[in-house]
Design a protein around this motif. Structure first.
Motif: not given
Lengths: 92, 737
Positions: A30, A32, A67-71, B74, B139, B141-146, B149, B168-172, B178
């Motif tokens: 996906p 960004r 940022k990464m988010v929980n799933q 978290t 942090n 807001t409940g999100t995670f920086t590389d 992590v 957790l995860g992100g698109p990039a 990391l």
């Protein structure tokens, strides 16, 4: 009446969505970019409605551009806001 | 020509075969847990545990004890009663270096799937006794920086994590920080389990799950997607994709009941909750099989997964659904280690058998030591197994072969000059074989040359015989029963000439030398290249017989039997010692004595000593192998009609009276790659003593037409003390023309 509406809505969503639908034979990661229907809940944190409900309940996923988010899958909460606890979800 | 045989036989007895060592397959070494201890209301409250067959793993006693699973998330509610006891004191908020309090709730829910305690409250996690190393990396807001992590992963590795869960995860793709943290964790042997993501079925895994197929991860990073309670792909789940398919699993991720921050339960969905099922599963395996490397543990989960979707590994489902039952079971080739090193020689379990001959009866059947053995699976995991199941006993059944041996075989006596004899056996039988369709088709049909015997009188007192493809019993001068009992009894050789049944048909010669009118000296030698290993070998026999002028006779014999691949018709294979061979000396004394008009008392006793040359397997150093057989009977002629015969015979077929060997079994393995062996001196004598009682009657209806009938009773058949008596009846109708 509902089915044609859902079909129409799905077509519209697909038409408006980014060109990220490779199909099962050629899946892609996906993007960004913030989906147009996303609900912003915090700085760079969004709730994106899923195309399909989860067990009959309208559902969302978290999204962030940096940022990464929980799933977890989220729902509208009775108390307002979002929750991943199905017990507290508003599923109407 | 023997023309027709009609028989009935009813075997009795409970066996004679060695009892198998109980049902079920190999079991891990840990003591088994009773189902009541893990199939609880708490277990069933969370259907996902049943869905991944966790109870089968719990039955082995594993619970994740001693294994640390880091939950990079978290935080965790440290006061939750289902989690409090399992949280490592090294747990930390990596951003603030302070408490791990979870104001989001996600980390608490994920941790509960991994290791919520089993305390009869709410539900419990997959590895309910594992240690949770909570590393909060989110942090406000409940999100995670590389970088956060990455720092959390590095901290987890440094603080003893065996598994790191990343829901957790992100698109990039990750930043270099990391990526390096993941690579370093994998290099340190830490298994990384990452959620595939919730973008839907059109998308491949998010990062870091997308690193699953990256060779830099060494196969230690797994991507986990979600299925619902019916094993259908969850609509929100990212699929495996081609690049990650080999390192991609699925687990329950829809409506998973788990721990909620602040106490109680939540019902949660998402690949966030599928991933910790796999993390818990890794913990269960690492406790259950501490010898496993992390890579092996991962491979076990991947290879034992239940295939979903298209057959085999596919882009959507990868390896399939997590299955802890299959993961706990042996995988790959099962082998028996035969040395003191895991890396040493092994023999395939399926080839490791002992088929004991009838003389051994049920020996080894109840040997408890055999149930202490272990085998190794393809991942060198030790499993306890009862090797007694691989000991097959041979029951001395009501064999019909002795009566049917000549069916369809024509013996032609060829006219020769005086002093010479020639007999040719012609096979008229039809042979069948299975064709490609599995149906029987005719393979060959007689007549075909079967065997040949020839004799020549060298002098008035010396006769030489040759045999081709004849059994020892058919070879001239090999048999003696003290009286003419030929064809009278059903199974007389077992008692009276036990050595004759040890080898099969072969080629040989015999020499008979008369010494005076009343004494005969005979020699027989026969060698067989029988395809059946248990009856391949040679026999040499010498006998001295004296016929008394007043009637009766006495005979002393000695026979030497070499069995090429067997010992007393027993065959060891695989780890038990392929290549076992033996030499036996049979000493026999037999005779007959007239006790009335036309009535003879007959008797025979045989004692044998066997030297077993073991094949270097688990059963070796055989010693003191003695066996014996005896028979006592009476034969009367002209009882009810002229030329009829009535006989009674009580006999013990060959029975091992004493035998010892050293049984060396692999009983455990340690973490240094050593196989722990134990040895025990085992007794190989049967528990019972078979006695066969026979009554036989033979009558000539007309010239060339004989009728024979038998009644037989076997006490403790198969030398099995617990076997019920067996009964048999036989009837034979023979026309000679």
């Amino acid at each position: 009446m509902i089915r044609p509406f859902v079909l129409l809505a799905s077509c519209l969503l697909l038409a408006c969505s980014p060109n990220t639908e490779p199909g099962p034979s050629k899946p892609a990661a996906p993007t960004r970019e913030v989906p147009p229907n996303a609900v912003k809940i915090a700085d760079d944190l969004y709730m994106v409605p899923l195309d399909q409900p989860v067990e009959g309940c309208p559902a969302y996923r978290q999204f962030s551009t940096t940022k990464m988010v929980n799933q977890a899958i989220y729902y509208r909460a009775r108390q307002g806001g979002f929750t991943f606890d199905r017990n507290e979800a508003v599923c109407d | 020509m023997l023309f027709a045989v009609a028989l009935t036989g009813c075997g009795g007895g409970s066996g004679g075969g060695v009892a198998s060592g109980g049902g079920g397959g190999p079991a891990p070494l840990a003591p088994p847990a009773a189902p009541a201890s893990f199939e609880t209301a708490e277990f069933f409250l969370n259907g996902s545990l049943d869905q991944i067959n966790a109870q089968e793993a719990y039955a082995t006693g594993t619970s994740g004890q001693g294994v640390t699973v880091a939950v990079v998330d978290t935080g965790i509610d440290p006061t939750h009663p289902d989690l409090a006891g399992n949280i490592s004191p090294a747990s930390v908020n990596i951003l603030t270096n302070s408490t791990i309090d979870d104001d989001d709730g996600h980390g608490t829910a994920v941790a509960g799937v991994v290791a919520a305690r089993k305390n009869d409250t709410n539900t419990h996690g997959v590895a309910f006794n594992a240690t949770l190393l909570a590393v909060r990396a989110s942090n406000i807001t409940g999100t995670f920086t590389d970088s956060d992590v990455a720092n959390a992963i590095t901290y987890a590795v440094q603080n003893g994590a065996d598994v790191i869960n990343l829901s957790l995860g992100g698109p990039a793709a990750g930043t270099p920080n990391l990526e390096q943290a993941l690579i370093s964790a994998a290099a340190a042997g830490v298994v990384i389990v990452a959620a595939s993501g919730n973008d839907g079925n059109a998308f491949t895994p998010l990062f870091p799950a997308a690193y699953a197929g990256d060779v830099r991860m060494g196969g230690l990073l797994l991507a986990v997607g979600a299925v619902d309670g019916a094993n259908n792909l969850a609509g929100f789940s990212n699929i495996c994709g081609n690049a990650n398919a080999n390192f991609c699993l699925y687990a329950p991720g829809v409506n998973v009941r788990t721990t909620g921050a602040g106490g109680g339960n939540v019902i949660a969905s998402g690949t966030s909750f599928a991933a910790p099922h796999v993390s818990g599963a890794v913990a269960l395996l690492l406790q259950l099989f501490p010898s496993l490397t992390p890579a092996q543990a991962v491979q076990i989960l991947l290879t034992s997964a239940t295939d979903l979707g298209a057959a085999g590994v596919d882009n959507t489902f990868g390896r399939g659904l997590l299955d802890l039952d299959a993961a706990s079971e042996p995988l790959g080739t099962l082998s028996v280690p035969t040395s003191d090193a895991v890396a040493g020689p092994t023999m395939a379990l399926e080839q490791t058998t002992i088929r004991l001959g009838a003389a051994f009866g049920d020996a080894l059947g109840g040997n408890a030591f055999l149930s202490d053995a272990i085998i190794l699976d393809g991942f060198e995991r030790p499993y306890k197994i009862d090797l007694g199941r691989n000991v097959k006993g041979a029951k001395r059944d009501f064999r019909l072969d002795s009566l049917l041996a000549h069916r369809g075989t024509e013996t032609i006596d060829v006219p020769t000059a005086d002093g010479l004899s020639l007999s040719i056996g012609v096979d008229h039988r039809t042979y069948y074989r299975s064709n490609a369709a599995g149906l029987a088709e005719q393979a060959a049909q007689g007549p075909a040359f079967e065997n040949l015997s020839a004799g020549a009188a060298l002098t008035d007192s010396t006769r030489l015989g040759f045999a081709y493809n004849l059994s020892p019993g058919q070879t001239a001068a090999a048999r003696h029963e003290g009286s003419d009992t030929t064809g009278l009894f059903w199974m007389s050789d077992d008692s009276l000439n036990p050595h004759l049944s040890l080898i099969g048909a072969g080629n040989g010669m015999s020499l008979q030398q008369r010494v005076g009118d009343e004494t005969r000296l005979s020699f027989t030698w026969l060698d067989t290249a029988d395809s059946d290993r248990t009856t391949r070998g040679s026999v040499g026999q010498a006998a001295l017989q004296h016929d008394f002028a007043a009637g009766g006779s006495l005979r002393v014999g000695i026979a030497s039997v070499h069995e090429d691949g067997a010992f007393l018709n027993s065959e060891a294979d695989g780890a038990f010692g392929a290549g076992t061979e033996s030499d036996s000396r049979f000493y026999s004394l037999s005779g007959s004595m007239p006790v009335g008009d036309g009535i003879d008392l007959i008797g025979s006793v045989t004692v044998a000593n066997t030297t077993v040359d073991d094949g270097g397997g688990l059963l070796k150093n055989w010693d003191n192998v003695w066996s014996g057989a005896f028979g006592l009977g009476v034969v009367a002629q002209d009882v009810f009609a002229p030329q009829d015969r009535l006989g009674f015979l009580a006999g013990q077929p060959l029975r091992v009276e004493s035998a010892e060997a050293t049984l060396t079994l692999p009983v455990s393995r340690d973490l240094d790659g050593n196989i722990i062996q134990q040895s025990e001196r085992v007794d190989l004598t049967p528990s019972g003593r078979e006695i066969d009682l026979q009554i036989a009657y033979q009558h000539q209806l007309a010239p060339g037409i004989d009728v024979s009938s038998w009644l037989m009773m076997q006490l403790q058949p198969g030398h099995d003390a617990d076997a019920e008596p067996g009964y048999g009846a036989g009837f034979k109708f023979r026309v000679t023309y």
